[in-house]
Design a protein around this motif. Structure first.
Motif, PDB file in Angstrom:
ATOM      1  N   MET A   1       0.842  -1.201   0.000  1.00  0.00           N
ATOM      2  CA  MET A   1       0.000   0.000   0.000  1.00  0.00           C
ATOM      3  C   MET A   1       0.868   1.238   0.000  1.00  0.00           C
ATOM      4  SD  MET A   1      -3.445  -0.164   2.245  1.00  0.00           S
ATOM      5  CE  MET A   1      -2.899  -0.818   3.814  1.00  0.00           C
ATOM      6  N   ARG A   6      -2.658   4.189   2.601  1.00  0.00           N
ATOM      7  CA  ARG A   6      -2.654   3.924   4.049  1.00  0.00           C
ATOM      8  C   ARG A   6      -3.299   5.067   4.808  1.00  0.00           C
ATOM      9  NH1 ARG A   6       3.519   3.109   3.930  1.00  0.00           N
ATOM     10  NH2 ARG A   6       3.266   4.687   5.542  1.00  0.00           N
ATOM     11  N   ALA A   9      -7.023   4.768   4.439  1.00  0.00           N
ATOM     12  CA  ALA A   9      -7.516   3.658   5.274  1.00  0.00           C
ATOM     13  C   ALA A   9      -7.539   4.067   6.743  1.00  0.00           C
ATOM     14  CB  ALA A   9      -6.636   2.429   5.073  1.00  0.00           C
ATOM     15  N   ALA A  10      -6.473   4.733   7.197  1.00  0.00           N
ATOM     16  CA  ALA A  10      -6.399   5.153   8.597  1.00  0.00           C
ATOM     17  C   ALA A  10      -7.509   6.156   8.918  1.00  0.00           C
ATOM     18  CB  ALA A  10      -5.034   5.776   8.894  1.00  0.00           C
ATOM     19  N   VAL A  13     -10.893   4.418   9.294  1.00  0.00           N
ATOM     20  CA  VAL A  13     -11.054   3.791  10.609  1.00  0.00           C
ATOM     21  C   VAL A  13     -11.301   4.876  11.661  1.00  0.00           C
ATOM     22  CG1 VAL A  13      -9.896   2.468  12.419  1.00  0.00           C
ATOM     23  CG2 VAL A  13      -9.664   1.778  10.034  1.00  0.00           C
ATOM     24  N   ARG A  14     -10.584   6.006  11.520  1.00  0.00           N
ATOM     25  CA  ARG A  14     -10.754   7.093  12.480  1.00  0.00           C
ATOM     26  C   ARG A  14     -12.220   7.547  12.523  1.00  0.00           C
ATOM     27  NH1 ARG A  14      -6.841  10.389  14.297  1.00  0.00           N
ATOM     28  NH2 ARG A  14      -5.449  10.219  12.513  1.00  0.00           N
ATOM     29  N   THR A  95      -1.087  11.387  15.449  1.00  0.00           N
ATOM     30  CA  THR A  95      -1.289  11.372  13.995  1.00  0.00           C
ATOM     31  C   THR A  95       0.003  11.731  13.267  1.00  0.00           C
ATOM     32  OG1 THR A  95      -3.602  11.994  14.243  1.00  0.00           O
ATOM     33  CG2 THR A  95      -2.606  12.391  12.086  1.00  0.00           C
ATOM     34  N   PHE A  96       0.653  12.815  13.700  1.00  0.00           N
ATOM     35  CA  PHE A  96       1.870  13.264  13.018  1.00  0.00           C
ATOM     36  C   PHE A  96       3.094  12.444  13.426  1.00  0.00           C
ATOM     37  CE2 PHE A  96       0.054  17.756  12.164  1.00  0.00           C
ATOM     38  CZ  PHE A  96      -0.488  17.306  10.979  1.00  0.00           C
ATOM     39  N   ALA A  98       2.803   9.066  13.656  1.00  0.00           N
ATOM     40  CA  ALA A  98       2.644   7.896  12.787  1.00  0.00           C
ATOM     41  C   ALA A  98       2.965   8.256  11.338  1.00  0.00           C
ATOM     42  CB  ALA A  98       1.217   7.351  12.888  1.00  0.00           C
ATOM     43  N   GLN A  99       2.657   9.483  10.937  1.00  0.00           N
ATOM     44  CA  GLN A  99       2.961   9.917   9.561  1.00  0.00           C
ATOM     45  C   GLN A  99       3.464  11.363   9.600  1.00  0.00           C
ATOM     46  OE1 GLN A  99       4.247  10.221   6.717  1.00  0.00           O
ATOM     47  NE2 GLN A  99       2.921   8.685   5.765  1.00  0.00           N
ATOM     48  N   PRO A 100       4.780  11.553   9.765  1.00  0.00           N
ATOM     49  CA  PRO A 100       5.295  12.924   9.888  1.00  0.00           C
ATOM     50  C   PRO A 100       5.196  13.742   8.598  1.00  0.00           C
ATOM     51  CG  PRO A 100       7.094  11.326  10.025  1.00  0.00           C
ATOM     52  CD  PRO A 100       5.823  10.536   9.942  1.00  0.00           C
ATOM     53  N   ARG A 102       3.177  15.647   6.692  1.00  0.00           N
ATOM     54  CA  ARG A 102       1.850  16.216   6.925  1.00  0.00           C
ATOM     55  C   ARG A 102       0.980  16.319   5.670  1.00  0.00           C
ATOM     56  NH1 ARG A 102       2.937  20.766  11.672  1.00  0.00           N
ATOM     57  NH2 ARG A 102       4.323  19.459  12.918  1.00  0.00           N
TER      58      ARG A 102
END
Lengths: 274, 313
Positions: A1, A6, A9-10, A13-14, A95-96, A98-100, A102
């Motif tokens: 993915m 991703r 998808a995240a 779910v949120r 959130t940031f 897990a995925q910096p 932005r």
């Protein structure tokens, strides 16, 4: 993915791991159901001083556009809550982490706002058809359910709801305060804009400007709406200004959403996270 | 087994307007060791960690993982795990769904969720909404989130804050295990005694500046030996101690407190002057008081004692 898939998808779910989305959906169904049923009764009934039975083409457009006439507040509120919830509960930090990157987070959130907004559009359209067509049929008016004009209107309802969800996301990200966002969304959609649109009809210059209000642009995009229809239903209202075309309405609404989201993005992407 | 990356803070400064929350801070946290980042509340610990994790921008200087900024790491969640606050959860979402969102966003394997929930002992509570969690459970959930990518390096802000005694014991053992596996662990605390049994190294910060950095043992080297002593004839005792080179801290009332001589030296001074002692006790200067002295020794240049006029007003 990919990172973007991703992120989408995240974000899905949120949204669907909270109760907010379906509470709003229930309110939407009740609101649109009652409105569509009420409109359908009003346009078919022989009431004293009423418009009398309207031709099926006019009646169905008014009834099936109930979602955009009264319930755009639901996708708008959804978008605003989705954006401000991250500030309200300080969840931007995980959130940031897990995925910096932005921009990836932002695009994922935009896609999901459009998707969920469209879902509200589908729910609203189905509700207006279910409630409206039943009353129309009971009063002997053709429901025109297979008509391309009706199907087109329903499709544009879905598009309008998706754009209003995006509008809410931009507004929420800009305001960051959840209370402020809720108050502004409710006051603007329920009081300020309807009053502005009606009052603006008094002068030609204001009527011309009022066509660019988001609700008015939406009515143009969809092709029908209760406030837009007042002028057509009541011949005593003077000087009806030609509304925006479908395309113009859609472009105005898109431009407004994109502008809000862009301003919010510029600030959110740079800001320190508290 | 994941191995840790050194954490390097290099001349880091973060200003908010005219106020320097972090002022030219430099230190390194090494793999295989637990580094305690200590200082009173408001000293600049959290700001340093937020810059390190890319959540805030440095005014100048750098904070990196082996030379690479957090946002520039490949797959950051597999390299570095962080828990910055026990207050970053939506109360309406379950613990498991919170982890699910992060697992998807970070591109990690789904089975990691059950693995970390088990590791922090939260399997049974995972499907309940976070709104019903205790502070200790939220700390554990934050730790689970930090461990999702099985990272070699952990950054934890006040992980012990609010834990009950059983929780404190649990996290001490847990962090020691993680460090023994070769991970780098940087944890902050405002209470030294909370972490003195856990950390190998200490970095002490006060008012945005580093006041001490080194092994925990070096902190105890800063301790000052003192002796409490008393005799029927206090003034004679004080003279005898002064003659032997000791300094009497409290000459006015009660037993004397002496620095500059150990208990043996004080006893010999009294014996030489033929003064029978009624009390002789070495006072241990514990780490906490060394820590307090370190963090208060560098007064804020802007602060001034309240004048009598202000007190009266």
């Amino acid at each position: 993915m990919s990172a973007l898939t991703r992120a989408v998808a995240a974000e899905l779910v949120r949204v669907f791991s909270l109760r907010t989305w379906w509470v709003l959906a229930v309110v939407l169904v009740l609101y649109v159901g009652v409105t569509a049923g009420g409109f359908a009764f009003f346009v078919t009934a022989e009431t004293e001083g009423g418009p009398g039975p309207l031709p099926a083409e006019v009646a169905t457009q008014l009834v099936y556009s109930s979602t955009t006439s009264v319930a755009l507040v639901i996708p708008l509120l959804f978008g605003a809550l989705a954006a401000t919830s991250e500030y309200r509960w300080r969840t931007l930090t995980p959130t940031f982490l897990a995925q910096p990157r932005r921009p990836v987070v932002l695009v994922g959130r935009l896609v999901v706002a459009l998707l969920v907004g469209a879902l509200y559009g589908v729910i609203g359209a189905l509700t207006s058809v279910a409630a409206g067509a039943a009353v129309l049929a009971a009063n002997g008016v053709d429901t025109l359910l297979g008509d391309p004009d009706v199907l087109g209107l329903l499709a544009r309802t879905v598009l309008a709801c998706a754009l209003w969800s995006l509008l809410g996301l931009g507004l929420g990200a800009l305001l960051t305060s959840q209370i402020a966002a809720i108050v502004i969304v409710l006051v603007f959609t329920q009081f300020v804009e309807p009053i502005l649109r009606i009052v603006a009809g008094a002068w030609e210059w204001s009527a011309e400007l009022a066509r660019y209000l988001p609700g008015a642009a939406t009515d143009s995009l969809v092709g029908a709406g209760i406030i837009a229809s007042i002028g057509q239903l009541d011949p005593t209202v003077p000087g009806v200004i030609e509304p925006l075309t479908r395309l113009e309405g859609g472009l105005v609404l898109t431009a407004l959403s994109v502008l809000l989201v862009a301003v919010a993005a510029v600030t959110t992407l740079r800001r320190d996270v508290e | 087994m994941p191995t840790g990356t050194p954490i390097t803070i290099d001349h880091l400064t973060k200003r908010y307007g005219a106020v320097a929350a972090v002022d030219d801070v430099s230190f390194t946290a090494h793999p295989g060791r637990v580094t305690g980042f200590l200082g009173p509340n408001g000293a600049g610990k959290t700001t340093t960690l937020r810059v390190l994790l890319g959540l805030a921008r440095a005014t100048s200087g750098t904070a990196t993982f082996g030379g690479t900024a957090y946002a520039a790491l490949d797959d950051p969640a597999r390299r570095v795990g962080a828990s910055l606050s026990s207050d970053v959860f939506h109360p309406g979402r379950s613990g498991r769904d919170h982890l699910r969102v992060l697992q998807l966003a970070a591109g990690l394997e789904r089975d990691r969720i059950d693995a970390v929930l088990q590791r922090v002992g939260m399997t049974d509570a995972a499907d309940r909404r976070v709104g019903g969690y205790s502070l200790g459970m939220r700390q554990r959930l934050g730790l689970a989130a930090a461990l999702l990518g099985d990272p070699g390096t952990l950054v934890l802000d006040e992980p012990i804050n609010g834990l009950d005694p059983a929780g404190i014991t649990w996290i001490r053992v847990f962090l020691r295990e993680l460090a023994a596996e070769g991970r780098t662990i940087l944890l902050s605390s405002h209470v030294l005694s909370e972490v003195s049994q856990t950390v190998d190294d200490v970095v002490v910060i006060a008012r945005g500046r580093i006041v001490m950095a080194g092994a925990l043992a070096e902190l105890s080297a800063g301790a000052v030996a003192r002796v409490r002593v008393d005799a029927a004839d206090r003034s004679a005792l004080a003279s005898a101690i002064a003659a032997a080179g000791g300094v009497v801290e409290t000459p006015t009332a009660g037993p004397l407190v002496v620095t500059g001589l150990d208990a043996d030296g004080v006893g010999r001074a009294a014996l030489a002057a033929a003064i029978p002692l009624t009390l002789l006790t070495p006072l241990s200067d514990d780490l906490e008081s060394v820590f307090l002295r370190l963090t208060s020794e560098h007064p804020d240049p802007d602060a001034r004692p309240a004048s009598s006029a202000e007190v009266a007003a």
